[in-house]
Design a protein around this motif. Structure first.
Motif, mmCIF file in Angstrom:
data_model
loop_
_atom_site.group_PDB
_atom_site.id
_atom_site.type_symbol
_atom_site.label_atom_id
_atom_site.label_comp_id
_atom_site.label_asym_id
_atom_site.label_seq_id
_atom_site.Cartn_x
_atom_site.Cartn_y
_atom_site.Cartn_z
ATOM 1 N N ARG A 1 8.924 31.726 27.038
ATOM 2 C CA ARG A 1 9.947 30.955 27.737
ATOM 3 C C ARG A 1 10.216 31.511 29.133
ATOM 4 O O ARG A 1 10.340 30.761 30.110
ATOM 5 C CB ARG A 1 11.242 30.941 26.922
ATOM 6 N N ALA A 2 10.326 32.829 29.215
ATOM 7 C CA ALA A 2 10.631 33.464 30.497
ATOM 8 C C ALA A 2 9.499 33.278 31.495
ATOM 9 O O ALA A 2 9.735 33.060 32.689
ATOM 10 C CB ALA A 2 10.906 34.953 30.285
ATOM 11 N N LEU A 3 8.267 33.331 31.008
ATOM 12 C CA LEU A 3 7.111 33.163 31.883
ATOM 13 C C LEU A 3 7.102 31.768 32.496
ATOM 14 O O LEU A 3 6.864 31.598 33.697
ATOM 15 C CB LEU A 3 5.835 33.409 31.071
ATOM 16 N N ALA A 4 7.379 30.770 31.680
ATOM 17 C CA ALA A 4 7.423 29.398 32.187
ATOM 18 C C ALA A 4 8.581 29.206 33.168
ATOM 19 O O ALA A 4 8.433 28.518 34.192
ATOM 20 C CB ALA A 4 7.543 28.420 31.024
ATOM 21 N N ALA A 5 9.724 29.801 32.860
ATOM 22 C CA ALA A 5 10.882 29.683 33.753
ATOM 23 C C ALA A 5 10.597 30.324 35.104
ATOM 24 O O ALA A 5 10.935 29.764 36.161
ATOM 25 C CB ALA A 5 12.103 30.322 33.107
ATOM 26 N N CYS A 6 9.957 31.490 35.079
ATOM 27 C CA CYS A 6 9.611 32.164 36.336
ATOM 28 C C CYS A 6 8.559 31.364 37.105
ATOM 29 O O CYS A 6 8.582 31.297 38.335
ATOM 30 C CB CYS A 6 9.095 33.573 36.052
ATOM 31 N N GLY A 7 7.634 30.740 36.361
ATOM 32 C CA GLY A 7 6.607 29.932 37.001
ATOM 33 C C GLY A 7 7.173 28.734 37.736
ATOM 34 O O GLY A 7 6.630 28.300 38.755
ATOM 35 N N ALA A 8 8.274 28.201 37.236
ATOM 36 C CA ALA A 8 8.918 27.070 37.900
ATOM 37 C C ALA A 8 9.558 27.480 39.218
ATOM 38 O O ALA A 8 9.686 26.669 40.146
ATOM 39 C CB ALA A 8 9.974 26.466 36.981
ATOM 40 N N GLU A 9 9.936 28.749 39.323
ATOM 41 C CA GLU A 9 10.603 29.250 40.526
ATOM 42 C C GLU A 9 9.621 29.840 41.541
ATOM 43 O O GLU A 9 9.933 29.902 42.732
ATOM 44 C CB GLU A 9 11.635 30.315 40.137
ATOM 45 N N ASN A 10 8.469 30.283 41.069
ATOM 46 C CA ASN A 10 7.522 30.972 41.965
ATOM 47 C C ASN A 10 6.117 30.443 41.712
ATOM 48 O O ASN A 10 5.509 30.728 40.687
ATOM 49 C CB ASN A 10 7.590 32.480 41.716
ATOM 50 N N ARG A 11 5.588 29.707 42.686
ATOM 51 C CA ARG A 11 4.273 29.085 42.523
ATOM 52 C C ARG A 11 3.120 30.074 42.675
ATOM 53 O O ARG A 11 1.956 29.729 42.428
ATOM 54 C CB ARG A 11 4.106 27.933 43.520
ATOM 55 N N ASP A 12 3.414 31.303 43.049
ATOM 56 C CA ASP A 12 2.366 32.324 43.131
ATOM 57 C C ASP A 12 2.020 32.913 41.759
ATOM 58 O O ASP A 12 1.022 33.611 41.607
ATOM 59 C CB ASP A 12 2.783 33.453 44.078
ATOM 60 N N ILE A 13 2.865 32.644 40.772
ATOM 61 C CA ILE A 13 2.594 33.160 39.428
ATOM 62 C C ILE A 13 1.465 32.353 38.795
ATOM 63 O O ILE A 13 1.495 31.119 38.754
ATOM 64 C CB ILE A 13 3.851 33.089 38.543
ATOM 65 N N VAL A 14 0.452 33.073 38.306
ATOM 66 C CA VAL A 14 -0.638 32.474 37.542
ATOM 67 C C VAL A 14 -0.741 33.230 36.222
ATOM 68 O O VAL A 14 -0.374 34.412 36.145
ATOM 69 C CB VAL A 14 -1.979 32.528 38.296
ATOM 70 N N VAL A 15 -1.223 32.567 35.206
ATOM 71 C CA VAL A 15 -1.305 33.184 33.882
ATOM 72 C C VAL A 15 -2.728 33.079 33.349
ATOM 73 O O VAL A 15 -3.367 32.018 33.451
ATOM 74 C CB VAL A 15 -0.315 32.524 32.901
ATOM 75 N N LEU A 16 -3.211 34.174 32.785
ATOM 76 C CA LEU A 16 -4.524 34.231 32.180
ATOM 77 C C LEU A 16 -4.373 34.656 30.728
ATOM 78 O O LEU A 16 -3.497 35.457 30.397
ATOM 79 C CB LEU A 16 -5.439 35.222 32.907
ATOM 80 N N ASP A 17 -5.239 34.141 29.877
ATOM 81 C CA ASP A 17 -5.205 34.531 28.470
ATOM 82 C C ASP A 17 -6.628 34.625 27.930
ATOM 83 O O ASP A 17 -7.535 33.932 28.405
ATOM 84 C CB ASP A 17 -4.394 33.526 27.650
ATOM 85 N N ALA A 18 -6.806 35.501 26.935
ATOM 86 C CA ALA A 18 -8.125 35.713 26.332
ATOM 87 C C ALA A 18 -8.228 34.971 25.002
ATOM 88 O O ALA A 18 -8.461 35.563 23.956
ATOM 89 C CB ALA A 18 -8.402 37.198 26.155
ATOM 90 N N ASP A 19 -8.000 33.651 25.078
ATOM 91 C CA ASP A 19 -8.152 32.765 23.929
ATOM 92 C C ASP A 19 -7.136 33.030 22.823
ATOM 93 O O ASP A 19 -7.424 32.839 21.640
ATOM 94 C CB ASP A 19 -9.579 32.863 23.359
#
Length: 311
Positions: free
Chosen positions: A13-31
Motif C-alpha cells: 500500500r505504501a509503495l503505491a501511495a508513494c508512487g502516486a506522489e513521485n513519478r521517479d519511483i519504479v518497482v522491480l520484482d523477481a516474479d
C-alpha cells in the motif's frame, strides 16, 4: 489483541501511495509480486513496474542502472533470495557506488513457516548490515512499515528493508507516528532491564514487559527499527540507567542486532547482556507459532532470560 496486519500488505500500500506522489519511483520484482505485494504498485502504475523473472542478480543490476539514470528503484523479492542470490550485485553494483536502490526483502524470519529452512531468511539482517554504505530497516508493525517506506523515498542511498508474511499486531498510531532513519523508540519506561528489540518481535517484547511487571520487574522496551545505523546514544542512555540489556530478534544473534548492541555497549556502557534469537542453526518446517515456540522467540522465553540475568 486488536488489529492485525501483515507488514508486506502495508509495504504494498505504501509503495503505491508513494508512487502516486513521485513519478521517479519504479518497482522491480523477481516474479514474486503477489507474495511481496509489489503487485499493488504494478496494478496502479504498470508502465513503471518491471518483472525481471527468477533472476535476482538481474533484479539488482537493473535497479542499479535505473538509479544511475535518476530513478528511485524498489527491488522486491524474498529476503532469503535478496541476501543470498544477489549478494555480489548488491555489494558491487549498489553499495560500493552508493546508488539510490531500495532492496525490499519479504518473508523474513522463521515465521514463513511451512516453506522451511530454504525460504526462511534468518541471516539477511546480518549479511546486509555487514555491507558498507547499507542502511538496514526492520519495522515492527504496519504503521511503521508505511512510514519507513516514505522515509526510504527521501533517503538518498542504498537501503535494505525486511518485512513479513504473517499478520502482526498494530502498535503505533497512524495519525501521529513519525519514522526517522537511525532513530529508536522507547516504547515503555523501566528501571531494571532494557529489552532491545527490532521488527516482528516487538509485540512479544511488550507482552514480556507486562509479564515481568506482574512479577515486580520493570523492563524498559527499546525498539530499534533501524538495525543500521544503530541509535547508539539512545541504547547507551537506556542501558546505563537499567544496568542490564536483553536483545530480542527473529534472526541469527551473531552478526545481527545482538552483535551490534553487544559491540556498542561493550565500548560505551558495559553491562550484563542476554540474547534471544537464532543460535547457529537454520529454521525448519512448521507453523509460525510452533517455530517461534521451538526457537524460544516468545514472551515467556524473554521473561525467563531476564530473570536469569537478574540473578
Amino acid at each position: 489483541m486488536g488489529e492485525m496486519i501483515a507488514t508486506r500488505e502495508a509495504f504494498g500500500r505504501a509503495l503505491a501511495a508513494c508512487g502516486a506522489e513521485n513519478r521517479d519511483i519504479v518497482v522491480l520484482d523477481a516474479d514474486l509480486s503477489k507474495a511481496t505485494m509489489s503487485s499493488v504498485f504494478q496494478k496502479a502504475f504498470p508502465e513503471r513496474f518491471f518483472n525481471v523473472g527468477i533472476a535476482e542478480g538481474d533484479l539488482i543490476d537493473t535497479a542499479a542502472g535505473l538509479a544511475a539514470a535518476g530513478k528511485i528503484p524498489f527491488a522486491c523479492t524474498f529476503a532469503v533470495f535478496a541476501a543470498g542470490r544477489a549478494f555480489e550485485q548488491i555489494r558491487n553494483s549498489v553499495a560500493y557506488p552508493k546508488l539510490n536502490v531500495k532492496i525490499c526483502g519479504s518473508h523474513g524470519g522463521i515465521a514463513v513457516g511451512w516453506d522451511g529452512a530454504t525460504h526462511q531468511a534468518v541471516e539477511d539482517l546480518a549479511i546486509m548490515a555487514a555491507i558498507p554504505n547499507m542502511v538496514v530497516l526492520y519495522p515492527g508493525d504496519a504503521v511503521e512499515m508505511e512510514a519507513a517506506v516514505k522515509a526510504m523515498v527521501f533517503y538518498d542511498g542504498p537501503v535494505y528493508i525486511r518485512f513479513g508474511r504473517q499478520p502482526q499486531p498494530v502498535l503505533f498510531d497512524r495519525s501521529s507516528y513519525e519514522f526517522r532513519i537511525g532513530k529508536g523508540i522507547v516504547m515503555r519506561n523501566g528501571r531494571d532491564v532494557t529489552l532491545v528489540v527490532t521488527g516482528s518481535l516487538l509485540a512479544a517484547a511488550m507482552q514480556a514487559a507486562d509479564d515481568l511487571a506482574a512479577g515486580g520487574i520493570e523492563a524498559e522496551v527499546l525498539h530499534l527499527p533501524t538495525v543500521k545505523p544503530l541509535d547508539e546514544a539512545l541504547l547507551v542512555e537506556s542501558a546505563s540507567r537499567t544496568g542490564r540489556a536483553v536483545v530480542i530478534e527473529e534472526g541469527v544473534i551473531r552478526g545481527g542486532l545482538g552483535s551490534a548492541v553487544a559491540v556498542t555497549l561493550a565500548q560505551h556502557c558495559p553491562v550484563p547482556m542476554g540474547f534471544i534469537g537464532m543460535e547457529d542453526t537454520f529454521g525448519q518446517s512448521g507453523s509460525p507459532e510452533e517455530l517461534l515456540e521451538y526457537y524460544h522467540l516468545t514472551p515467556a522465553a524473554v521473561v525467563e532470560r531476564v530473570k536469569g540475568l537478574m540473578k
